[in-house]
Scaffold this motif. Sequence first.
Motif, PDB file in Angstrom:
ATOM      1  N   PHE A  81       0.840  -1.203   0.000  1.00  9.48           N
ATOM      2  CA  PHE A  81       0.000   0.000   0.000  1.00  9.48           C
ATOM      3  C   PHE A  81       0.879   1.257   0.000  1.00  9.48           C
ATOM      4  O   PHE A  81       0.609   2.203  -0.732  1.00  9.48           O
ATOM      5  CB  PHE A  81      -0.915  -0.008   1.224  1.00  9.48           C
ATOM      6  N   PHE A  82       1.921   1.215   0.820  1.00  9.64           N
ATOM      7  CA  PHE A  82       2.838   2.362   0.869  1.00  9.64           C
ATOM      8  C   PHE A  82       3.477   2.577  -0.499  1.00  9.64           C
ATOM      9  O   PHE A  82       3.550   3.714  -0.986  1.00  9.64           O
ATOM     10  CB  PHE A  82       3.925   2.137   1.928  1.00  9.64           C
ATOM     11  N   TYR A  83       3.924   1.502  -1.108  1.00 11.79           N
ATOM     12  CA  TYR A  83       4.594   1.607  -2.407  1.00 11.79           C
ATOM     13  C   TYR A  83       3.633   2.113  -3.492  1.00 11.79           C
ATOM     14  O   TYR A  83       3.998   2.980  -4.293  1.00 11.79           O
ATOM     15  CB  TYR A  83       5.153   0.244  -2.805  1.00 11.79           C
ATOM     16  N   VAL A  86       1.269   5.697  -1.383  1.00  6.18           N
ATOM     17  CA  VAL A  86       1.873   6.805  -0.642  1.00  6.18           C
ATOM     18  C   VAL A  86       3.180   7.282  -1.264  1.00  6.18           C
ATOM     19  O   VAL A  86       3.410   8.491  -1.386  1.00  6.18           O
ATOM     20  CB  VAL A  86       2.101   6.410   0.834  1.00  6.18           C
ATOM     21  N   LEU A  87       4.031   6.367  -1.658  1.00  2.89           N
ATOM     22  CA  LEU A  87       5.319   6.765  -2.239  1.00  2.89           C
ATOM     23  C   LEU A  87       5.145   7.662  -3.464  1.00  2.89           C
ATOM     24  O   LEU A  87       5.882   8.649  -3.608  1.00  2.89           O
ATOM     25  CB  LEU A  87       6.158   5.530  -2.569  1.00  2.89           C
ATOM     26  N   PRO A  88       4.183   7.385  -4.366  1.00  2.11           N
ATOM     27  CA  PRO A  88       3.997   8.290  -5.508  1.00  2.11           C
ATOM     28  C   PRO A  88       3.660   9.725  -5.085  1.00  2.11           C
ATOM     29  O   PRO A  88       4.080  10.680  -5.749  1.00  2.11           O
ATOM     30  CB  PRO A  88       2.835   7.646  -6.277  1.00  2.11           C
ATOM     31  N   ILE A  89       2.931   9.878  -3.984  1.00  4.68           N
ATOM     32  CA  ILE A  89       2.608  11.218  -3.480  1.00  4.68           C
ATOM     33  C   ILE A  89       3.876  11.907  -2.988  1.00  4.68           C
ATOM     34  O   ILE A  89       4.113  13.092  -3.253  1.00  4.68           O
ATOM     35  CB  ILE A  89       1.565  11.128  -2.348  1.00  4.68           C
ATOM     36  N   LYS A  92       5.919  12.858  -6.014  1.00  9.04           N
ATOM     37  CA  LYS A  92       5.315  14.006  -6.716  1.00  9.04           C
ATOM     38  C   LYS A  92       5.604  15.312  -5.975  1.00  9.04           C
ATOM     39  O   LYS A  92       5.847  16.354  -6.612  1.00  9.04           O
ATOM     40  CB  LYS A  92       3.809  13.798  -6.855  1.00  9.04           C
ATOM     41  N   LYS A  93       5.610  15.253  -4.643  1.00  8.69           N
ATOM     42  CA  LYS A  93       5.883  16.454  -3.842  1.00  8.69           C
ATOM     43  C   LYS A  93       7.380  16.698  -3.663  1.00  8.69           C
ATOM     44  O   LYS A  93       7.780  17.677  -3.033  1.00  8.69           O
ATOM     45  CB  LYS A  93       5.210  16.330  -2.474  1.00  8.69           C
ATOM     46  N   ASN A  94       8.183  15.795  -4.218  1.00  8.46           N
ATOM     47  CA  ASN A  94       9.641  15.904  -4.135  1.00  8.46           C
ATOM     48  C   ASN A  94      10.121  16.011  -2.686  1.00  8.46           C
ATOM     49  O   ASN A  94      10.934  16.878  -2.331  1.00  8.46           O
ATOM     50  CB  ASN A  94      10.143  17.094  -4.961  1.00  8.46           C
ATOM     51  N   LEU A  95       9.610  15.108  -1.843  1.00 13.44           N
ATOM     52  CA  LEU A  95       9.971  15.092  -0.435  1.00 13.44           C
ATOM     53  C   LEU A  95      11.011  14.012  -0.164  1.00 13.44           C
ATOM     54  O   LEU A  95      11.143  13.055  -0.930  1.00 13.44           O
ATOM     55  CB  LEU A  95       8.738  14.807   0.427  1.00 13.44           C
ATOM     56  N   GLN A  96      11.708  14.164   0.920  1.00 11.25           N
ATOM     57  CA  GLN A  96      12.568  13.115   1.450  1.00 11.25           C
ATOM     58  C   GLN A  96      12.057  12.749   2.840  1.00 11.25           C
ATOM     59  O   GLN A  96      11.874  13.631   3.687  1.00 11.25           O
ATOM     60  CB  GLN A  96      14.034  13.573   1.523  1.00 11.25           C
ATOM     61  N   VAL A  97      11.824  11.459   3.066  1.00 12.29           N
ATOM     62  CA  VAL A  97      11.250  11.023   4.333  1.00 12.29           C
ATOM     63  C   VAL A  97      12.058   9.851   4.892  1.00 12.29           C
ATOM     64  O   VAL A  97      12.827   9.202   4.181  1.00 12.29           O
ATOM     65  CB  VAL A  97       9.772  10.594   4.169  1.00 12.29           C
ATOM     66  N   VAL A  98      11.845   9.598   6.178  1.00 12.18           N
ATOM     67  CA  VAL A  98      12.404   8.424   6.836  1.00 12.18           C
ATOM     68  C   VAL A  98      11.287   7.387   6.953  1.00 12.18           C
ATOM     69  O   VAL A  98      10.183   7.693   7.420  1.00 12.18           O
ATOM     70  CB  VAL A  98      12.951   8.771   8.237  1.00 12.18           C
TER      71      VAL A  98
END
Length: 246
Positions: A81-83, A86-89, A92-98
């Motif tokens: 589900f994350f892949y 959520v990951l596409p969002i 798209k927002k060009n974020l970096q997350v942990v």
Amino acid sequence: MNSLFDDVVNSDCSRLIENLINPLTPYFICDHYISTEIKSDNSKYVGCDLYLAGNDLLKNNNYNEIKNFDIIQVQVDYINFFYDKVLPIIVKKNLQVVLITSQWHLPQVHRNYKTDSILVSKNILLWISQNPIYQNIKKYMGFPYGLFHNNIIEYVKLLKSDVCNNNKEIKILNQCSIVHSHLPKNHIRRMHDIFGKLSGPKLNYGEYLSNISKSEFVISTTGDREDCYRHYECIGLDAIPISNIS
């Protein structure tokens, strides 16, 4: 730490769970979580109510609230589900997350093309995982299981009792290891009875911990996953776990 341990007197299990490393710790250090195991009506319910500050992404459906450098906990059952969602969002927002992947119940995360893609994504700054599936990669690290959350009060009570001492009268301890029905034939507990059905009689938790506290070394084989509670029970009781983890 003493004030924390004093909470045992008041049976404040929630504070112990929040402050001692256990399978639920990722929920207390994340900004957002994707999970259903913390819901009492779920078949994999963790068995206790958690009071969390993080954002429940599944409930609130507010994925656009994810910000740069946020920490996202993902229950292993929701890695796809994350892949997919959520990951596409995030991309798209060009974020970096942990990213933290965890789950107190089976299964653990398994490697596939989606996990490989998550790992190499420039939008994943760091991936932290219980029962890690990759080795020697700078942006990937394991996270300890720690103590079983439903046993924390009993464990801490023993730490505060006279039973826990530095009298190491046992050099090497080997005690009961359950041979789960789903373990493969080549599992150490199936292949060598001394680590399985002949490892010793089943003990109550207090006796089990008391034996560990009296031991210098403790045989602590892998269970249905490589990481297990016994490793950390040993470390907390000043015993050295001996294991076959990779």
